[in-house]
Design an enzyme around this catalytic site. Structure first.
Site, PDB file in Angstrom:
ATOM      1  N   ARG A   1       0.527  -0.826  -0.409  1.00 54.66           N
ATOM      2  CA  ARG A   1       0.191  -0.086   0.398  1.00 54.66           C
ATOM      3  C   ARG A   1       0.834   1.405  -0.519  1.00 54.66           C
ATOM      4  O   ARG A   1       0.962   1.891  -0.525  1.00 54.66           O
ATOM      5  CB  ARG A   1      -1.323  -0.063   0.934  1.00 54.66           C
TER       6      ARG A   1
ATOM      7  N   HIS B   1       0.470   4.125  -2.670  1.00 59.93           N
ATOM      8  CA  HIS B   1       0.400   5.741  -2.752  1.00 59.93           C
ATOM      9  C   HIS B   1       1.500   6.349  -3.065  1.00 59.93           C
ATOM     10  O   HIS B   1       1.507   7.441  -2.964  1.00 59.93           O
ATOM     11  CB  HIS B   1      -0.451   4.986  -1.374  1.00 59.93           C
TER      12      HIS B   1
ATOM     13  N   HIS C   1      -5.429  -6.443  -3.793  1.00 56.57           N
ATOM     14  CA  HIS C   1      -6.698  -6.023  -2.973  1.00 56.57           C
ATOM     15  C   HIS C   1      -6.195  -8.039  -2.326  1.00 56.57           C
ATOM     16  O   HIS C   1      -7.063  -8.102  -1.530  1.00 56.57           O
ATOM     17  CB  HIS C   1      -7.893  -5.944  -3.089  1.00 56.57           C
TER      18      HIS C   1
ATOM     19  N   TRP D   1     -10.035  -8.973   2.208  1.00 57.76           N
ATOM     20  CA  TRP D   1     -11.177  -9.189  -0.280  1.00 57.76           C
ATOM     21  C   TRP D   1     -10.505 -10.529   0.396  1.00 57.76           C
ATOM     22  O   TRP D   1     -12.210 -11.134  -0.621  1.00 57.76           O
ATOM     23  CB  TRP D   1     -10.378  -8.371  -0.692  1.00 57.76           C
ATOM     24  N   THR D   2     -10.318 -11.341   0.547  1.00 56.18           N
ATOM     25  CA  THR D   2     -10.086 -12.724   0.512  1.00 56.18           C
ATOM     26  C   THR D   2      -9.777 -13.424   2.242  1.00 56.18           C
ATOM     27  O   THR D   2      -8.885 -13.246   2.666  1.00 56.18           O
ATOM     28  CB  THR D   2      -8.465 -13.260   0.006  1.00 56.18           C
TER      29      THR D   2
ATOM     30  N   ASN E   1      -7.226 -15.686   2.664  1.00 52.58           N
ATOM     31  CA  ASN E   1      -6.205 -15.024   3.044  1.00 52.58           C
ATOM     32  C   ASN E   1      -4.416 -14.497   2.686  1.00 52.58           C
ATOM     33  O   ASN E   1      -4.206 -14.145   1.826  1.00 52.58           O
ATOM     34  CB  ASN E   1      -4.730 -16.828   1.951  1.00 52.58           C
TER      35      ASN E   1
ATOM     36  N   ILE F   1      -1.469 -14.429   1.360  1.00 50.38           N
ATOM     37  CA  ILE F   1      -1.557 -14.515  -0.222  1.00 50.38           C
ATOM     38  C   ILE F   1      -1.513 -14.079  -1.181  1.00 50.38           C
ATOM     39  O   ILE F   1      -2.491 -13.741  -1.003  1.00 50.38           O
ATOM     40  CB  ILE F   1      -1.555 -16.146   0.616  1.00 50.38           C
TER      41      ILE F   1
ATOM     42  N   ASP G   1      -1.588 -13.587  -5.006  1.00 55.76           N
ATOM     43  CA  ASP G   1      -3.537 -14.850  -5.874  1.00 55.76           C
ATOM     44  C   ASP G   1      -3.717 -14.074  -6.500  1.00 55.76           C
ATOM     45  O   ASP G   1      -4.398 -13.375  -6.332  1.00 55.76           O
ATOM     46  CB  ASP G   1      -3.272 -16.510  -5.263  1.00 55.76           C
TER      47      ASP G   1
ATOM     48  N   ASP H   1     -14.307  -1.624  -5.899  1.00 57.83           N
ATOM     49  CA  ASP H   1     -13.866  -2.611  -6.549  1.00 57.83           C
ATOM     50  C   ASP H   1     -15.060  -3.883  -7.365  1.00 57.83           C
ATOM     51  O   ASP H   1     -15.019  -3.809  -8.067  1.00 57.83           O
ATOM     52  CB  ASP H   1     -13.259  -4.561  -5.332  1.00 57.83           C
TER      53      ASP H   1
HETATM   54  C1  HEM Z   1      -8.508   0.922  -7.495  1.00 53.30           C
HETATM   55  C2  HEM Z   1      -8.368   2.046  -6.715  1.00 53.30           C
HETATM   56  C3  HEM Z   1      -8.377   1.659  -5.248  1.00 53.30           C
HETATM   57  C4  HEM Z   1      -8.965   2.340  -4.215  1.00 53.30           C
HETATM   58  C5  HEM Z   1     -10.215   2.925  -3.931  1.00 53.30           C
HETATM   59  C6  HEM Z   1      -8.678   1.888  -2.750  1.00 53.30           C
HETATM   60  C7  HEM Z   1      -8.843   2.289  -1.461  1.00 53.30           C
HETATM   61  C8  HEM Z   1      -8.091   0.827  -1.020  1.00 53.30           C
HETATM   62  C9  HEM Z   1      -8.656   1.150   0.666  1.00 53.30           C
HETATM   63  C10 HEM Z   1     -10.004   2.679   0.926  1.00 53.30           C
HETATM   64  C11 HEM Z   1      -8.083   0.328   1.550  1.00 53.30           C
HETATM   65  C12 HEM Z   1      -8.761   0.498   3.319  1.00 53.30           C
HETATM   66  C13 HEM Z   1      -7.433   0.914   3.489  1.00 53.30           C
HETATM   67  C14 HEM Z   1      -7.783   0.205   5.725  1.00 53.30           C
HETATM   68  O1  HEM Z   1      -8.627   1.012   6.033  1.00 53.30           O
HETATM   69  O2  HEM Z   1      -6.296   0.326   5.800  1.00 53.30           O
HETATM   70  C15 HEM Z   1      -7.322  -0.298   0.781  1.00 53.30           C
HETATM   71  C16 HEM Z   1      -6.184  -1.311   1.105  1.00 53.30           C
HETATM   72  C17 HEM Z   1      -4.919  -1.693   0.676  1.00 53.30           C
HETATM   73  N1  HEM Z   1      -4.958  -1.504  -0.882  1.00 53.30           N
HETATM   74 FE1  HEM Z   1      -5.859  -0.303  -2.112  1.00 53.30          FE
HETATM   75  N2  HEM Z   1      -6.715   0.996  -3.246  1.00 53.30           N
HETATM   76  C18 HEM Z   1      -6.761   0.807  -4.416  1.00 53.30           C
HETATM   77  C19 HEM Z   1      -5.942   0.540  -5.998  1.00 53.30           C
HETATM   78  C20 HEM Z   1      -4.879  -0.116  -5.104  1.00 53.30           C
HETATM   79  C21 HEM Z   1      -3.861  -0.286  -5.281  1.00 53.30           C
HETATM   80  C22 HEM Z   1      -3.213  -0.881  -7.326  1.00 53.30           C
HETATM   81  C23 HEM Z   1      -3.121  -1.388  -4.536  1.00 53.30           C
HETATM   82  C24 HEM Z   1      -1.798  -2.289  -5.056  1.00 53.30           C
HETATM   83  C25 HEM Z   1      -1.460  -2.626  -6.162  1.00 53.30           C
HETATM   84  C26 HEM Z   1      -3.093  -0.962  -3.112  1.00 53.30           C
HETATM   85  C27 HEM Z   1      -2.777  -2.178  -2.653  1.00 53.30           C
HETATM   86  C28 HEM Z   1      -3.736  -2.352  -1.659  1.00 53.30           C
HETATM   87  C29 HEM Z   1      -3.630  -2.915   0.430  1.00 53.30           C
HETATM   88  C30 HEM Z   1      -1.677  -4.329  -0.517  1.00 53.30           C
HETATM   89  C31 HEM Z   1      -4.026  -2.887   1.185  1.00 53.30           C
HETATM   90  C32 HEM Z   1      -3.803  -3.430   2.365  1.00 53.30           C
HETATM   91  C33 HEM Z   1      -3.538  -2.563   2.725  1.00 53.30           C
HETATM   92  C34 HEM Z   1      -3.503  -3.512   4.549  1.00 53.30           C
HETATM   93  O3  HEM Z   1      -4.035  -4.457   5.340  1.00 53.30           O
HETATM   94  O4  HEM Z   1      -3.085  -1.746   5.986  1.00 53.30           O
HETATM   95  N3  HEM Z   1      -4.825  -0.648  -3.498  1.00 53.30           N
HETATM   96  N4  HEM Z   1      -7.091   0.054  -0.388  1.00 53.30           N
END
Ligand code: HEM
Length: 249
Positions: free
Chosen positions: A38, A42, A162, A178-179, A181, A184, A186, A207
């Site tokens: 993340r 960002h 995600h 979202w999943t 696991n 992981i 995948d 999503d």
């Molecule tokens: C498509 C538009 C996207 C939106 C609207 C979005 C929005 C969000 C939101 C709302 C969260 C939750 C944050 C939290 O409450 O901790 C999140 C988490 C996350 N996002 Fe996205 N995201 C997007 C795209 C992406 C992309 C492109 C990636 C990386 C390739 C990504 C990777 C992640 C990851 C790994 C988490 C989990 C973080 C954690 O577990 O602490 N996201 N995202």
């Protein structure tokens, strides 16, 4: 648009390799791959292709950028990474945060993403509001990722990020993974998306919009059916993301 990578010193290259190992240890030990992916997103995702501002240039460590609403919780990633960064003063934060994202995907079983060093730190954080809003639909996704210079295919492939992690109520207002696991990497994000709402799992409006858009949906179906196709497109899209505004010829 071709890439012309800068030459970095042997010492710098060695530091990247050693740092990669340290990052593997940290990420495995603390189960923090999702947060590392993340922060990489960002950091890079603020890039604006027209003005050539924002992007993966280390500015996310600054309090001003961490205070952006969409970066809630990213300060934890900065803090977790700092003891490793201190061991490699030669590295730019710009490279370091992108390396953390690449290692996070690798260590959770995802595709290998090539890493080219040489991004330099910039002093100026980008303005707030360039990252995607989870409550919005496909027009918004195209607008935001279009500003980065990324395509429809990149949007769907990268959304597969995600497959890792979860939402935290106190950070984004949403809650849950979202999943099943979340550590992981995948193609289960796409399988769950097609299955629909399930007890204990979450799908953001951003999503779900992948299912209703006529260009996005066939890609969701393809990635759910064929993990190799997802990994190939994901690696390509992640590489692009990590190099926005970097080494453009
Ligand atoms: C498509 C538009 C996207 C939106 C609207 C979005 C929005 C969000 C939101 C709302 C969260 C939750 C944050 C939290 O409450 O901790 C999140 C988490 C996350 N996002 Fe996205 N995201 C997007 C795209 C992406 C992309 C492109 C990636 C990386 C390739 C990504 C990777 C992640 C990851 C790994 C988490 C989990 C973080 C954690 O577990 O602490 N996201 N995202």
């Amino acid at each position: 648009m071709g890439k012309s990578y800068p030459t970095v010193s042997e010492e710098y290259k060695k530091a990247v390799e050693k740092c990669k190992k340290k990052l593997r240890g940290l990420i495995a030990g603390k189960n923090c791959a999702p947060l590392m992916l993340r922060i990489a997103f960002h950091s890079a995702g603020t890039y604006d292709v027209k003005t050539k501002t924002g992007g993966p240039f280390g500015t996310i460590k600054h309090a001003a950028e961490l205070a952006h609403g969409e970066n809630n919780g990213i300060d934890i990633a900065v803090r977790l990474l700092e003891p490793i960064k201190e061991q490699f003063p030669i590295l730019f934060y710009a490279d370091f945060y992108q390396l953390a994202g690449v290692v996070a995907v690798e260590i959770t079983g995802g595709p290998e993403i090539p890493f080219h060093p040489g991004r330099e730190d910039k002093p100026e954080p980008p303005p707030e509001g360039r990252l995607p809003d989870a409550t919005k639909g496909s027009d918004h996704l195209r607008d935001v990722f279009g500003h980065m210079g990324l395509s429809d295919q990149d949007i769907v492939a990268l959304s597969g990020g995600h497959t890792l992690g979860r939402c935290h109520k106190e950070r984004s207002g949403f809650e849950g993974p979202w999943t099943v696991n979340p550590l992981i990497f995948d193609n289960s994000y796409f399988k769950e998306l097609l299955t629909g709402d399930k007890e204990g799992l979450l799908q953001l409006p951003s999503d779900k919009t992948l299912l209703t858009d006529p260009v996005f949906r066939p890609l969701v179906e393809k990635y759910a059916a064929d993990e190799d196709a997802f990994f190939a497109d994901y690696a390509e899209a992640h590489l692009k993301l990590s190099e926005l505004g970097f080494a453009d010829a």
